[in-house]
Design a protein around this motif. Structure first.
Motif, short mmCIF file in Angstrom:
data_model
loop_
_atom_site.label_atom_id
_atom_site.label_comp_id
_atom_site.label_asym_id
_atom_site.label_seq_id
_atom_site.Cartn_x
_atom_site.Cartn_y
_atom_site.Cartn_z
N ALA A 149 0.83 -1.20 0.00
CA ALA A 149 0.00 0.00 0.00
C ALA A 149 0.87 1.26 0.00
N ALA A 150 1.96 1.24 0.77
CA ALA A 150 2.86 2.40 0.81
C ALA A 150 3.52 2.61 -0.55
N THR A 151 3.91 1.54 -1.20
CA THR A 151 4.53 1.65 -2.53
C THR A 151 3.53 2.22 -3.53
N LEU A 152 2.30 1.71 -3.53
CA LEU A 152 1.29 2.20 -4.47
C LEU A 152 0.91 3.66 -4.19
N ALA A 153 0.82 4.04 -2.92
CA ALA A 153 0.52 5.43 -2.57
C ALA A 153 1.65 6.35 -3.00
N THR A 154 2.89 5.90 -2.84
CA THR A 154 4.04 6.70 -3.27
C THR A 154 4.05 6.87 -4.78
N LEU A 155 3.77 5.80 -5.51
CA LEU A 155 3.70 5.89 -6.97
C LEU A 155 2.60 6.84 -7.41
N GLN A 156 1.47 6.81 -6.71
CA GLN A 156 0.35 7.69 -7.05
C GLN A 156 0.76 9.16 -6.91
N ALA A 157 1.36 9.51 -5.79
CA ALA A 157 1.78 10.89 -5.57
C ALA A 157 2.91 11.29 -6.50
#
Length: 184
Positions: A162-170
């Motif tokens: 989830a942290a990886t996907l949230a970072t990619l999103q931002a």
């Protein structure tokens, strides 16, 4: 008590749709087919507004314990230029796993951008919103004084993913903004 994920129906659409866009290879194949059709009609290819899509696609996140109170995280992302890996280590404390994974993702993104844009991590936090765990990540461009952009992802498989996907999103929004600035 039963696991609530057992009642959840399988996702009936392609997995890339859940990630927020068409995969790079499918997008390029569609674009080539459209250009070929335009050539067959003896027309100039028309300029179509860009389809919002991710520049980098999540491949994997691996978290391993390296000591009694420390973790090591390895994140792999993919783009049209290839596969990029970022790594990070950190101590064990509440919420640290999200930040370690976000730092590893930022490292992979900075390697992929090869110095054209340098991204930094403002922070990563695991929150509970509407009784669901979510990871919120703040990413900023180190060469700007602007406010960090935020990514958010519901925790489904793991906090690290989830942290990886949230970072990619931002980060994807930062990279799109920087690319738009360069074309002006």
């Amino acid at each position: 008590m039963d696991d609530p994920r057992e009642d959840k129906p399988d996702w009936p659409w392609p997995s890339w749709l859940a990630e927020g866009g068409v995969p790079e290879d499918e997008f390029l194949a569609l674009q080539e087919a459209a250009e070929e059709a335009a050539r067959e009609r003896d027309l100039q290819p028309q300029v179509v507004p860009a389809i919002p899509r991710r520049r980098y696609i999540y491949r994997s996140t691996q978290l391993t314990r390296i000591g009694p109170r420390a973790f090591h995280c390895k994140v792999v992302i993919v783009s049209a230029q290839g596969e990029f890996t970022g790594e990070s280590e950190g101590p064990e404390f509440p919420g640290a796993r999200a930040e370690i994974a976000a730092r590893a993702t930022i490292e992979a993104l900075n390697k992929a951008e090869k110095g054209s844009v340098t991204l930094g991590l403002k922070g990563a936090r695991l929150l509970r919103v509407f009784e669901s765990p979510m990871v919120v990540v703040g990413v900023y461009g180190m060469n700007t004084g602007a406010t960090p952009l935020v990514g958010l992802c519901l925790v489904d498989n793991s906090v690290e993913q989830a942290a990886t996907l949230a970072t990619l999103q931002a980060a994807d929004r930062w990279l799109a903004w920087e690319a738009k600035k360069r074309t002006k």
